[in-house]
Design a protein around this motif. Structure first.
Motif, PDB file in Angstrom:
ATOM      1  N   VAL A  97       0.832  -1.117  -0.133  1.00  0.00           N
ATOM      2  CA  VAL A  97      -0.266   0.104  -0.087  1.00  0.00           C
ATOM      3  C   VAL A  97       0.946   1.069   0.007  1.00  0.00           C
ATOM      4  CG1 VAL A  97      -0.596   0.021   2.644  1.00  0.00           C
ATOM      5  CG2 VAL A  97      -2.472   1.433   1.084  1.00  0.00           C
ATOM      6  N   ARG A  98       0.553   2.380  -0.387  1.00  0.00           N
ATOM      7  CA  ARG A  98       0.808   3.340  -0.635  1.00  0.00           C
ATOM      8  C   ARG A  98       0.568   4.456   0.057  1.00  0.00           C
ATOM      9  NH1 ARG A  98       2.529   5.618  -7.079  1.00  0.00           N
ATOM     10  NH2 ARG A  98       4.057   7.396  -5.423  1.00  0.00           N
ATOM     11  N   ASN A  99       1.442   5.920   0.152  1.00  0.00           N
ATOM     12  CA  ASN A  99       0.793   6.767   0.833  1.00  0.00           C
ATOM     13  C   ASN A  99      -0.226   7.412  -0.134  1.00  0.00           C
ATOM     14  OD1 ASN A  99       0.261   9.963   1.127  1.00  0.00           O
ATOM     15  ND2 ASN A  99       1.865   9.575   2.975  1.00  0.00           N
ATOM     16  N   PRO A 100      -1.689   7.862  -0.364  1.00  0.00           N
ATOM     17  CA  PRO A 100      -1.968   8.191  -1.231  1.00  0.00           C
ATOM     18  C   PRO A 100      -1.535   9.417  -1.077  1.00  0.00           C
ATOM     19  CG  PRO A 100      -3.838   7.421   0.769  1.00  0.00           C
ATOM     20  CD  PRO A 100      -1.899   7.513   1.345  1.00  0.00           C
ATOM     21  N   LEU A 101      -1.689  10.537  -0.352  1.00  0.00           N
ATOM     22  CA  LEU A 101      -1.057  12.256  -1.465  1.00  0.00           C
ATOM     23  C   LEU A 101       0.528  11.588  -2.310  1.00  0.00           C
ATOM     24  CD1 LEU A 101      -0.390  15.305  -0.743  1.00  0.00           C
ATOM     25  CD2 LEU A 101       0.754  14.904   0.924  1.00  0.00           C
ATOM     26  N   ASP A 102       1.723  10.088  -2.303  1.00  0.00           N
ATOM     27  CA  ASP A 102       2.540  10.222  -2.572  1.00  0.00           C
ATOM     28  C   ASP A 102       2.186   9.738  -3.969  1.00  0.00           C
ATOM     29  OD1 ASP A 102       4.714   9.960  -3.541  1.00  0.00           O
ATOM     30  OD2 ASP A 102       4.903   7.860  -2.628  1.00  0.00           O
ATOM     31  N   ARG A 103       0.653   8.758  -3.901  1.00  0.00           N
ATOM     32  CA  ARG A 103       0.689   8.879  -5.230  1.00  0.00           C
ATOM     33  C   ARG A 103      -0.558   9.911  -6.188  1.00  0.00           C
ATOM     34  NH1 ARG A 103      -3.805   4.606  -5.448  1.00  0.00           N
ATOM     35  NH2 ARG A 103      -3.404   3.997  -7.272  1.00  0.00           N
ATOM     36  N   VAL A 104      -0.368  10.758  -5.333  1.00  0.00           N
ATOM     37  CA  VAL A 104      -1.384  12.156  -6.354  1.00  0.00           C
ATOM     38  C   VAL A 104      -0.006  12.609  -6.849  1.00  0.00           C
ATOM     39  CG1 VAL A 104      -2.343  14.077  -5.944  1.00  0.00           C
ATOM     40  CG2 VAL A 104      -3.566  12.156  -5.046  1.00  0.00           C
ATOM     41  N   ILE A 105       0.308  13.004  -5.695  1.00  0.00           N
ATOM     42  CA  ILE A 105       1.752  13.708  -6.686  1.00  0.00           C
ATOM     43  C   ILE A 105       3.114  12.923  -7.389  1.00  0.00           C
ATOM     44  CG2 ILE A 105       4.508  14.970  -5.743  1.00  0.00           C
ATOM     45  CD1 ILE A 105       2.832  15.473  -3.206  1.00  0.00           C
ATOM     46  N   SER A 106       2.865  11.981  -7.561  1.00  0.00           N
ATOM     47  CA  SER A 106       3.760  11.392  -8.468  1.00  0.00           C
ATOM     48  C   SER A 106       2.869  10.925  -9.975  1.00  0.00           C
ATOM     49  CB  SER A 106       4.554   9.476  -8.168  1.00  0.00           C
ATOM     50  OG  SER A 106       3.370   8.712  -7.700  1.00  0.00           O
ATOM     51  N   GLY A 107       2.000  10.821  -9.051  1.00  0.00           N
ATOM     52  CA  GLY A 107       0.258  11.434 -11.095  1.00  0.00           C
ATOM     53  C   GLY A 107       0.698  12.122 -11.480  1.00  0.00           C
ATOM     54  N   TYR A 108       0.884  13.270 -10.797  1.00  0.00           N
ATOM     55  CA  TYR A 108       0.969  14.476 -11.606  1.00  0.00           C
ATOM     56  C   TYR A 108       2.154  14.286 -12.611  1.00  0.00           C
ATOM     57  CZ  TYR A 108       0.899  19.416 -12.296  1.00  0.00           C
ATOM     58  OH  TYR A 108       1.369  20.734 -12.897  1.00  0.00           O
ATOM     59  N   TYR A 109       2.982  14.630 -11.371  1.00  0.00           N
ATOM     60  CA  TYR A 109       5.185  14.211 -11.627  1.00  0.00           C
ATOM     61  C   TYR A 109       4.777  13.453 -13.239  1.00  0.00           C
ATOM     62  CZ  TYR A 109      10.017  14.312 -11.748  1.00  0.00           C
ATOM     63  OH  TYR A 109      11.483  14.429 -12.094  1.00  0.00           O
ATOM     64  N   TYR A 110       4.196  12.551 -13.031  1.00  0.00           N
ATOM     65  CA  TYR A 110       4.679  11.418 -14.073  1.00  0.00           C
ATOM     66  C   TYR A 110       4.304  11.768 -15.225  1.00  0.00           C
ATOM     67  CZ  TYR A 110       8.344   9.073 -11.652  1.00  0.00           C
ATOM     68  OH  TYR A 110       9.558   8.181 -10.827  1.00  0.00           O
ATOM     69  N   TYR A 111       2.528  11.738 -15.201  1.00  0.00           N
ATOM     70  CA  TYR A 111       1.737  11.784 -16.043  1.00  0.00           C
ATOM     71  C   TYR A 111       1.019  13.050 -16.613  1.00  0.00           C
ATOM     72  CZ  TYR A 111       1.878   6.570 -15.296  1.00  0.00           C
ATOM     73  OH  TYR A 111       2.018   5.775 -15.047  1.00  0.00           O
ATOM     74  N   PHE A 112       1.437  14.286 -16.531  1.00  0.00           N
ATOM     75  CA  PHE A 112       0.792  15.573 -16.291  1.00  0.00           C
ATOM     76  C   PHE A 112       1.322  17.203 -16.619  1.00  0.00           C
ATOM     77  CE2 PHE A 112      -3.113  12.747 -15.230  1.00  0.00           C
ATOM     78  CZ  PHE A 112      -3.990  13.524 -16.101  1.00  0.00           C
ATOM     79  N   VAL A 113       2.766  16.304 -16.164  1.00  0.00           N
ATOM     80  CA  VAL A 113       3.949  18.200 -16.345  1.00  0.00           C
ATOM     81  C   VAL A 113       3.606  17.593 -17.683  1.00  0.00           C
ATOM     82  CG1 VAL A 113       6.529  18.711 -16.001  1.00  0.00           C
ATOM     83  CG2 VAL A 113       3.807  17.479 -13.622  1.00  0.00           C
ATOM     84  N   ASP A 114       4.536  16.552 -18.995  1.00  0.00           N
ATOM     85  CA  ASP A 114       4.307  16.269 -20.138  1.00  0.00           C
ATOM     86  C   ASP A 114       3.104  15.396 -20.960  1.00  0.00           C
ATOM     87  OD1 ASP A 114       5.054  15.619 -22.734  1.00  0.00           O
ATOM     88  OD2 ASP A 114       6.900  14.403 -21.741  1.00  0.00           O
ATOM     89  N   LEU A 115       2.695  17.117 -21.255  1.00  0.00           N
ATOM     90  CA  LEU A 115       1.494  16.547 -22.547  1.00  0.00           C
ATOM     91  C   LEU A 115       1.134  15.255 -22.987  1.00  0.00           C
ATOM     92  CD1 LEU A 115       0.200  20.069 -22.858  1.00  0.00           C
ATOM     93  CD2 LEU A 115      -0.695  18.574 -21.919  1.00  0.00           C
ATOM     94  N   SER A 116       3.120  15.384 -24.436  1.00  0.00           N
ATOM     95  CA  SER A 116       2.705  13.698 -24.428  1.00  0.00           C
ATOM     96  C   SER A 116       2.474  12.794 -23.769  1.00  0.00           C
ATOM     97  CB  SER A 116       3.925  13.815 -25.053  1.00  0.00           C
ATOM     98  OG  SER A 116       4.526  12.961 -24.677  1.00  0.00           O
ATOM     99  N   TYR A 117       2.247  12.116 -22.315  1.00  0.00           N
ATOM    100  CA  TYR A 117       2.354  11.276 -21.697  1.00  0.00           C
ATOM    101  C   TYR A 117       1.001  11.467 -21.194  1.00  0.00           C
ATOM    102  CZ  TYR A 117       7.035   9.536 -20.894  1.00  0.00           C
ATOM    103  OH  TYR A 117       8.199   9.330 -21.137  1.00  0.00           O
ATOM    104  N   ALA A 118       0.494  12.351 -21.154  1.00  0.00           N
ATOM    105  CA  ALA A 118      -0.938  12.590 -20.954  1.00  0.00           C
ATOM    106  C   ALA A 118      -1.909  12.502 -21.446  1.00  0.00           C
ATOM    107  CB  ALA A 118      -0.950  13.949 -20.101  1.00  0.00           C
ATOM    108  N   ALA A 119      -2.174  13.057 -23.017  1.00  0.00           N
ATOM    109  CA  ALA A 119      -2.435  12.055 -23.700  1.00  0.00           C
ATOM    110  C   ALA A 119      -2.244  10.823 -24.010  1.00  0.00           C
ATOM    111  CB  ALA A 119      -1.934  12.827 -24.969  1.00  0.00           C
ATOM    112  N   GLN A 120      -1.605   9.812 -23.086  1.00  0.00           N
ATOM    113  CA  GLN A 120      -1.765   8.302 -23.687  1.00  0.00           C
ATOM    114  C   GLN A 120      -2.342   7.474 -22.521  1.00  0.00           C
ATOM    115  OE1 GLN A 120       2.457   6.965 -25.105  1.00  0.00           O
ATOM    116  NE2 GLN A 120       2.762   8.719 -26.374  1.00  0.00           N
ATOM    117  N   TYR A 121      -1.881   8.475 -21.274  1.00  0.00           N
ATOM    118  CA  TYR A 121      -2.603   8.116 -20.201  1.00  0.00           C
ATOM    119  C   TYR A 121      -3.766   7.603 -19.971  1.00  0.00           C
ATOM    120  CZ  TYR A 121      -2.314   8.130 -14.692  1.00  0.00           C
ATOM    121  OH  TYR A 121      -2.667   8.060 -13.351  1.00  0.00           O
TER     122      TYR A 121
END
Length: 194
Positions: A97-121
């Motif tokens: 199990v993972r800290n929910p806040l950590d999941r939310v922050i890493s989700g943004y950092y990995y998938y939404f900072v770069d729009l090309s990743y966001a389009a595939q997520y």
């Protein structure tokens, strides 16, 4: 819940109820049993779940036993599955199990900072929902802010499925787990467990 097994005659089917049959579908779909090693793993998205699941498959392939891994959702509905579960009271049950806040922050950092990743997520569904929720013009987006991302986390249908309450999947009151591994600080390449 206790497991009850009732046998009538050798040619008749086994009648039984068990704790797993009463779990919600979202839990059963995330539970994997390794019949050879006698353990049950409940996978959570964003908490080492995909990597561990792939490792389980790889280990079984090396052993030449690819049919040892079964999803609880299908397994619990078969007579063979019910019999296995009824006689496997010593299943080693665990999850990460993972800290929910950590999941939310890493989700943004990995998938939404770069729009090309966001389009595939999530097959592009996440970005479409985020655009709609925030009333954005798809042709004019240059970046996604953390605030826009949080609105999607709170209201997006795909976000609720991906970032849903982890206890709804784990069902810690119904399933007696042997190991609970808490992971934090993974979004900068560092893993701490407790």
């Amino acid at each position: 819940h206790r497991t009850h097994v009732q046998r009538k005659h050798a040619n008749e089917s086994i009648i039984m109820t068990n704790e797993y049959e009463k779990l919600p579908e979202v839990s059963l779909n995330n539970m994997v049993i390794d019949k050879q090693r006698n353990y049950l793993y409940t996978a959570l998205l964003g908490a080492f779940g995909t990597k561990w699941s792939k490792l389980m498959v790889a280990v079984n392939k090396v052993d030449g036993q690819t049919d040892n891994l079964v999803k609880m959702a299908r397994f619990v509905e078969t007579s063979a599955g019910k019999e296995f579960i009824a006689h496997s009271k010593n299943l080693f049950k665990f999850y990460f199990v993972r800290n929910p806040l950590d999941r939310v922050i890493s989700g943004y950092y990995y998938y939404f900072v770069d729009l090309s990743y966001a389009a595939q997520y999530l097959n592009g569904v996440a970005l479409k929902e985020l655009i709609k929720i925030n009333n954005l013009n798809p042709g004019k987006i240059t970046q996604i802010t953390f605030e826009q991302y949080l609105k999607w986390i709170i209201s997006g249908e795909s976000a609720i499925k991906h970032f849903g309450v982890q206890s709804d999947i784990i069902q810690p009151c119904a399933v007696k787990y042997n190991l609970k591994w808490y992971i934090r600080d993974t979004y900068h390449g560092k893993v701490n467990s407790s």
